[in-house]
Design an enzyme around this catalytic site. Structure first.
Site, PDB file in Angstrom:
ATOM      1  N   GLU A  37      -2.438  15.102  10.615  1.00 16.25           N
ATOM      2  CA  GLU A  37      -3.460  14.972   9.700  1.00 16.25           C
ATOM      3  C   GLU A  37      -4.781  15.627   9.714  1.00 16.25           C
ATOM      4  O   GLU A  37      -5.278  15.120  10.773  1.00 16.25           O
ATOM      5  CB  GLU A  37      -3.566  13.491   8.659  1.00 16.25           C
ATOM      6  CG  GLU A  37      -2.228  12.885   9.013  1.00 16.25           C
ATOM      7  CD  GLU A  37      -1.719  11.123   8.631  1.00 16.25           C
ATOM      8  OE1 GLU A  37      -2.789  10.769   9.114  1.00 16.25           O
ATOM      9  OE2 GLU A  37      -0.801  11.051   8.412  1.00 16.25           O
TER      10      GLU A  37
ATOM     11  N   HIS B 157      -5.603  13.894  13.449  1.00 18.33           N
ATOM     12  CA  HIS B 157      -4.296  12.807  14.299  1.00 18.33           C
ATOM     13  C   HIS B 157      -3.323  13.811  14.240  1.00 18.33           C
ATOM     14  O   HIS B 157      -3.112  13.818  13.099  1.00 18.33           O
ATOM     15  CB  HIS B 157      -4.548  11.573  13.319  1.00 18.33           C
ATOM     16  CG  HIS B 157      -5.514  10.772  13.550  1.00 18.33           C
ATOM     17  ND1 HIS B 157      -6.166   9.761  12.366  1.00 18.33           N
ATOM     18  CD2 HIS B 157      -6.110  10.521  14.832  1.00 18.33           C
ATOM     19  CE1 HIS B 157      -7.550   9.475  12.912  1.00 18.33           C
ATOM     20  NE2 HIS B 157      -7.203   9.325  13.484  1.00 18.33           N
TER      21      HIS B 157
ATOM     22  N   HIS C   4      -3.036   6.176  15.168  1.00 18.02           N
ATOM     23  CA  HIS C   4      -4.000   6.370  14.656  1.00 18.02           C
ATOM     24  C   HIS C   4      -3.354   4.647  13.312  1.00 18.02           C
ATOM     25  O   HIS C   4      -3.063   4.321  13.086  1.00 18.02           O
ATOM     26  CB  HIS C   4      -4.718   7.543  13.971  1.00 18.02           C
ATOM     27  CG  HIS C   4      -3.131   8.381  13.175  1.00 18.02           C
ATOM     28  ND1 HIS C   4      -2.309   8.703  13.346  1.00 18.02           N
ATOM     29  CD2 HIS C   4      -3.871   8.342  11.543  1.00 18.02           C
ATOM     30  CE1 HIS C   4      -2.394   9.300  12.365  1.00 18.02           C
ATOM     31  NE2 HIS C   4      -2.899   9.106  11.460  1.00 18.02           N
TER      32      HIS C   4
ATOM     33  N   HIS D 209      -0.381   3.454  11.926  1.00 20.96           N
ATOM     34  CA  HIS D 209       1.419   4.736  11.763  1.00 20.96           C
ATOM     35  C   HIS D 209       1.009   5.909  12.593  1.00 20.96           C
ATOM     36  O   HIS D 209       0.418   6.297  13.338  1.00 20.96           O
ATOM     37  CB  HIS D 209       0.840   5.340  10.632  1.00 20.96           C
ATOM     38  CG  HIS D 209       0.751   6.443   9.828  1.00 20.96           C
ATOM     39  ND1 HIS D 209      -1.289   6.011  10.064  1.00 20.96           N
ATOM     40  CD2 HIS D 209       0.224   7.357   9.777  1.00 20.96           C
ATOM     41  CE1 HIS D 209      -2.106   6.322   9.321  1.00 20.96           C
ATOM     42  NE2 HIS D 209      -1.578   7.518   8.810  1.00 20.96           N
TER      43      HIS D 209
ATOM     44  N   HIS E  72       0.829  -0.852   0.034  1.00 15.67           N
ATOM     45  CA  HIS E  72      -0.426   0.133   0.189  1.00 15.67           C
ATOM     46  C   HIS E  72       1.121   1.142   0.231  1.00 15.67           C
ATOM     47  O   HIS E  72       1.686   1.353   1.113  1.00 15.67           O
ATOM     48  CB  HIS E  72      -0.840  -0.428   1.395  1.00 15.67           C
ATOM     49  CG  HIS E  72      -1.858   1.616   1.437  1.00 15.67           C
ATOM     50  ND1 HIS E  72      -3.283   1.275   1.038  1.00 15.67           N
ATOM     51  CD2 HIS E  72      -1.456   2.353   1.603  1.00 15.67           C
ATOM     52  CE1 HIS E  72      -3.589   2.139   1.322  1.00 15.67           C
ATOM     53  NE2 HIS E  72      -3.025   2.912   2.093  1.00 15.67           N
TER      54      HIS E  72
END
Length: 454
Positions: A353, A377, A383, A347, A304
């Site tokens: 963010e 976050h 999170h 992560h 990903h």
């Protein structure tokens, strides 16, 4: 087909500026446009006498010696000094600027909000702005603020510009018109608008009530990200950004101009509309962009990629590769990676963010993150997917799957984002959001297979 016969005998487009009526295509182009024939000087910027008795004036978005310069020459009925008088300080209590650190509000943590509800109060672009977070310092021109707007009324004989920032507008509900000095921009959900610093405009409701998100950028202006090995195509293509054609009004009516300057708001009374630019040319202009034209790029075999692969616009900082702000879009796309946990992994990182949901369901949070909602976050706060998303992605049959009915975005910055009093005390915060990870279970049992019976 809208064509005309050229004297050479060739068929030529009758409207060569583009295929979208009222707009010119391209990002950072050097545009030229006139609302009256012959209003735009050719071959020079500052003739001794402008056509139609207009005044030549330059709007600069960079210092004179910046390379490349960002500037636009305007030809207007009155110079801007006639749209400026003595200023009176006014208070817009819900529109905050950085630094805004309230000792009674804790910004450290994981936060999520339901949509801020509409009220019965008449709200305009100015009175309906609700600041959620601030980062950096507006006085030193670094960082950003994030806002929710709630609008039920058009601005009438009222105008605004920000000397502090450019504004990235993300509608979520309703349709707005930005009547600007350089032309008209209409936006609706699934589109965005970029309003440069110093640009005068009024905001009208086309279809309300209106709600959406705003990223206020104090730093270097947004630009298209470098594509690197991706090459010349995909992501946000320059041709899909649309700048307005020239439009003006010659209205002598008592009006109000409000200015945001160093986080403060000031008001001045003028005798006419300031939207009197008859012609202009340059590369400092407002834009609209249809998010449905964003072409996502992703993994087609395994793993990903970082969310930066979905960057639409970036505002650089003085640190290469570390943005003042990234505007990132998570839209419909195909998921095809093999033997891969497809949603975003767990992560924590140095970037803060802030996410918003335009419509649909976000894959990492199937429940609770609803259209019109937001989450935050902050830097170095862990999170990732909730239990439902983790279990579903870990056990899924990994065939090709269309991730559909989804459009969320992220305002990401290298600075910590501080909650405003409104975000911490008035906005509909989900107090139980932190609990979405409580039911994650230990699957380690000392064997290579792990205990997936839980």
């Amino acid at each position: 087909m809208n064509t005309a016969r050229h004297p050479s005998g060739l068929q030529q487009a009758a409207t060569p500026v583009g295929t979208t009526e009222g707009y010119m295509p391209g990002w950072a182009n050097d545009f030229e446009t006139e609302a009256l024939p012959g209003a735009l000087p050719q071959g020079m910027n500052s003739p001794q006498k402008c056509a139609y008795g207009l005044y030549g004036e330059q709007l600069s978005g960079t210092a004179f010696t910046a390379n490349p310069p960002e500037r636009t020459w305007t030809y207007r009925i009155r110079p801007s000094v006639k749209h400026s008088a003595r200023y009176t300080r006014i208070d817009l209590p819900y529109w905050k600027s950085a630094p805004c650190v309230d000792p009674d509000v804790t910004s450290l943590g994981q936060y999520r909000w339901d949509p801020v509800p509409h009220s019965d109060a008449p709200l305009t672009w100015l009175t309906g702005m609700r600041t959620m977070t601030t980062a950096g310092d507006v006085n030193t021109q670094v960082g950003m603020a994030s806002h929710i707007y709630l609008i039920t009324q058009s601005m009438v004989d009222s105008y605004f510009f920000s000397a502090d920032s450019e504004l990235l507008v993300v509608p979520q509900e309703g349709r707005l018109r930005f009547a600007t000095e350089l032309g008209i921009i209409d936006v609706e959900p699934k589109e965005i608008a970029i309003l440069p610093r110093g640009l005068v405009y009024r905001v009208e409701v086309l279809d309300g009530p209106c709600r959406g998100f705003v990223c206020e950028n104090y730093g270097q202006k947004f630009e298209l990200p470098g594509r690197g090995p991706i090459g010349a195509n995909c992501m946000a293509n320059p041709r899909d950004f649309k700048a307005p054609v020239a439009a003006f009004e010659d209205r002598e009516v008592p009006s109000t101009l409000t200015i945001k300057w160093c986080g403060q708001f000031h008001e001045t009374q003028i005798a006419q509309s300031p939207l009197d630019v008859v012609a202009w040319h340059g590369n400092y202009a407002p834009y609209k962009y249809d998010l449905r034209t964003y072409c996502p790029v992703g993994a087609i075999l395994f793993d990903h990629p970082d969310p930066s692969i979905f960057t639409v616009l970036t505002a650089p900082s003085g640190v290469p590769g570390t943005a003042n702000i990234d505007f990132v879009l998570f839209r419909e796309r195909w998921m095809v990676a093999e033997n891969t946990f497809r949603p975003p992994w767990y992560h924590k990182n140095i970037m803060s963010e802030l996410m918003g949901n335009i419509y649909g369901q976000y894959d990492a949070k199937p429940q609770g993150f609803v259209p019109g909602g937001m989450s935050l976050h902050n830097m170095m706060i862990p999170h990732g997917p909730d239990r439902e998303a983790f279990e579903g992605a870990s056990r899924a049959n990994l065939g090709a799957e269309k991730l559909d009915n989804t459009m969320s975005f992220m305002f990401e910055t290298r600075f910590p984002q501080h909650l405003t009093p409104f975000a911490g005390k008035e906005a509909p915060m989900q107090d139980d959001y932190i609990d979405c990870w409580d039911s994650l279970e230990k699957k380690f049992d000392g064997t290579p297979e792990g205990n997936w019976n839980k």
